[in-house]
Design an enzyme around this catalytic site. Structure first.
Site, PDB file in Angstrom:
ATOM      1  N   GLU A  85       0.854  -1.194   0.000  1.00 41.84           N
ATOM      2  CA  GLU A  85       0.000   0.000   0.000  1.00 41.84           C
ATOM      3  C   GLU A  85       0.889   1.243   0.000  1.00 41.84           C
ATOM      4  O   GLU A  85       1.173   1.803   1.045  1.00 41.84           O
ATOM      5  CB  GLU A  85      -0.943   0.022   1.210  1.00 41.84           C
ATOM      6  CG  GLU A  85      -2.147  -0.899   1.117  1.00 41.84           C
ATOM      7  CD  GLU A  85      -1.831  -2.314   1.600  1.00 41.84           C
ATOM      8  OE1 GLU A  85      -2.700  -3.186   1.487  1.00 41.84           O
ATOM      9  OE2 GLU A  85      -0.707  -2.538   2.081  1.00 41.84           O
ATOM     10  N   SER A  86       1.363   1.619  -1.195  1.00 49.79           N
ATOM     11  CA  SER A  86       2.109   2.864  -1.437  1.00 49.79           C
ATOM     12  C   SER A  86       3.614   2.744  -1.259  1.00 49.79           C
ATOM     13  O   SER A  86       4.202   1.802  -1.782  1.00 49.79           O
ATOM     14  CB  SER A  86       1.504   4.028  -0.644  1.00 49.79           C
ATOM     15  OG  SER A  86       0.149   4.223  -1.023  1.00 49.79           O
ATOM     16  N   CYS A 100      -1.944   3.739   1.753  1.00 56.50           N
ATOM     17  CA  CYS A 100      -3.331   3.942   1.335  1.00 56.50           C
ATOM     18  C   CYS A 100      -4.208   2.861   1.939  1.00 56.50           C
ATOM     19  O   CYS A 100      -3.808   2.157   2.866  1.00 56.50           O
ATOM     20  CB  CYS A 100      -3.426   3.957  -0.192  1.00 56.50           C
ATOM     21  SG  CYS A 100      -2.710   2.488  -0.981  1.00 56.50           S
ATOM     22  N   SER A 252       1.811   0.992  -8.721  1.00 56.40           N
ATOM     23  CA  SER A 252       2.635   1.861  -7.892  1.00 56.40           C
ATOM     24  C   SER A 252       3.996   2.031  -8.543  1.00 56.40           C
ATOM     25  O   SER A 252       4.502   1.112  -9.214  1.00 56.40           O
ATOM     26  CB  SER A 252       2.818   1.284  -6.483  1.00 56.40           C
ATOM     27  OG  SER A 252       1.645   1.421  -5.712  1.00 56.40           O
ATOM     28  N   HIS A 265       0.784   6.400  -7.457  1.00 54.49           N
ATOM     29  CA  HIS A 265      -0.071   5.283  -7.067  1.00 54.49           C
ATOM     30  C   HIS A 265      -1.422   5.444  -7.754  1.00 54.49           C
ATOM     31  O   HIS A 265      -1.980   6.545  -7.763  1.00 54.49           O
ATOM     32  CB  HIS A 265      -0.223   5.232  -5.550  1.00 54.49           C
ATOM     33  CG  HIS A 265       1.097   5.176  -4.849  1.00 54.49           C
ATOM     34  ND1 HIS A 265       1.850   4.029  -4.791  1.00 54.49           N
ATOM     35  CD2 HIS A 265       1.821   6.136  -4.229  1.00 54.49           C
ATOM     36  CE1 HIS A 265       2.982   4.278  -4.149  1.00 54.49           C
ATOM     37  NE2 HIS A 265       2.992   5.548  -3.805  1.00 54.49           N
TER      38      HIS A 265
END
Length: 422
Positions: A85-86, A100, A252, A265
């Site tokens: 996540e990011s 995120c 990403s 992203h």
């Protein structure tokens, strides 16, 4: 009257959150939380600083935030990691983490501080920021609301203050927390340059559907293919790219160039499509700001986007000189109208943030007239200071505007539910 306004505003926010939360399981939260902490050397610190933290230590920190490393790319000056996540960026005396989804970013702070203490590093300053979530009801503590986040951060950092920027009539706000720099005896290596530093953050929604489909694996089976198809490799041609494609969709990317980075992203799903672009370490010597922003917009063609531009040390002589450069002169990209502007000084150290929101025009023709100077001419009353013990709220007239937005949101959610049932 103050308590009455607070109650009405709070109730309304809960209604919006509950309404969106009803369909939150069908969508991914694209808006990131961003944490940046700078440190100072101690008498026994190694020059490598935080870059000497082991992979096991980084994994432990990220586990607290509920994300993992999926790819890595380094330069001579820092290490970059693409996360599930990011992204994560580790400099000798600075860490930047963006996450995120429903990650719990701030819960990584105790582990990070423990790792830094083991290297004889002490906190110099902290910065936290985020936009307004698509699905706020899906977030867990301490990310349920900004007041909780400020209180949580104040448990670790001294002298912190929160700000909310953005038009009172807009659902999209920019939340900023800053704990000011603490001077150190041994030299921090950060914030002491005579030249200002810039960080650019763009959050884009309502992505062009043709562009968004490029970030599905059944269209482009590799991250490299997505990078080329969207034109991302042409944004900063001198940078090296580390990209990653998710199943069945999503993308990403981190890029490194000397001590500077950029990161992108993408959440391409229709109804809550989102893309973010950030750079730190670039400035007027490296690239013209309007050229860079135009390149990003050509990649994603958003219907709506926000632009937050941070400058450190902008109040000094060198800062005023660079403030008049391409990174200080306001502009409105062709085909868009500026629908909101805010400016906020962050403490007494010469740091400034400007925040603008833009809506695509139906007929993309000539650009709107630019603002003369982003650092001094942008109106400031839209920035609202947040005290964790007493949150300043909008007026009753603003609440009426938000009621209209809530009704529109409920109508939209109702249409989505009917479409899913069909």
């Amino acid at each position: 009257m103050g308590l009455e306004v607070a109650w009405v505003a709070g109730l309304q926010q809960e209604e919006v959150a509950a309404t969106v939360g009803a369909v939150a399981t069908t969508g991914f939260e694209g808006f990131e939380k961003r944490l940046e902490i700078e440190f100072s050397y101690g008498p026994s610190s190694e020059a490598s600083g935080l870059r000497s933290v082991s992979r096991e230590g980084l994994d432990r920190m990220l586990k607290a935030a509920e994300c993992t490393i999926v790819a890595q790319l380094s330069s001579d000056e820092f290490d970059s990691y693409v996360l599930s996540e990011s992204s994560l960026f580790v400099y000798p005396l600075k860490v930047v983490i963006k996450t995120c989804g429903t990650t719990k970013l701030l819960r990584s702070i105790p582990v990070l501080l423990e790792l830094a203490s083991g290297l004889d590093l002490s906190v110099r300053c902290c910065k936290y920021r985020r936009g307004s979530f698509f699905f706020p009801a899906e977030q867990d503590y301490p990310h349920r609301n900004f007041t909780d986040e400020v209180e949580f951060l104040d448990g670790f950092f001294s002298g912190g203050r929160g700000y909310v920027l953005g038009s009172s009539s807009s659902a999209q706000k920019w939340h900023v927390y800053v704990a000011p720099a603490v001077e150190d005896e041994f030299g921090s290596g950060g914030g002491s340059s005579s030249e200002p530093g810039f960080t650019l953050e763009m959050c884009m929604t309502e992505l062009d559907r043709k562009v968004a489909t490029e970030f599905y694996k059944d269209v482009n089976c590799s991250a490299e293919g997505m990078t080329r198809a969207a034109g991302i490799d042409g944004l900063l041609p001198g940078a090296r790219i580390c990209d990653f494609a998710f199943d069945p969709c999503g993308y990403s990317m981190n890029s490194v160039e000397g001590g500077a980075y950029s990161t992108i992203h993408v959440t391409p799903e229709d109804g809550f499509s989102y893309a973010s672009f950030e750079t730190m370490g670039y400035g007027p010597r490296e690239i013209d700001l309007q050229v860079l922003v135009d390149r990003v917009l050509r990649c994603f063609k958003p219907g709506f986007f926000s632009l937050a531009l941070y400058a450190t040390g902008i109040s000094g002589a060198a800062g005023k000189k660079n403030g008049g450069s391409s990174w200080g002169v306001g502009f409105v990209p062709r085909g868009y109208s500026c629908v909101g502007s805010s400016r906020q000084e962050l403490g007494s150290g010469g740091d400034v943030v400007v925040y603008h929101t833009f809506r695509a025009e139906e007929e993309r023709s000539s650009p709107s007239p630019p603002s003369p100077d982003w650092w001094s001419s942008v109106p400031r009353p839209l920035a609202v200071s947040i005290d964790p013990k007493r949150q300043e709220l909008e007026s009753l007239s603003d609440i009426k505007l938000k009621s209209i937005e809530t009704l529109k949101l409920k109508q939209l959610v109702g249409r989505l539910v009917l479409e899913q049932a069909a």
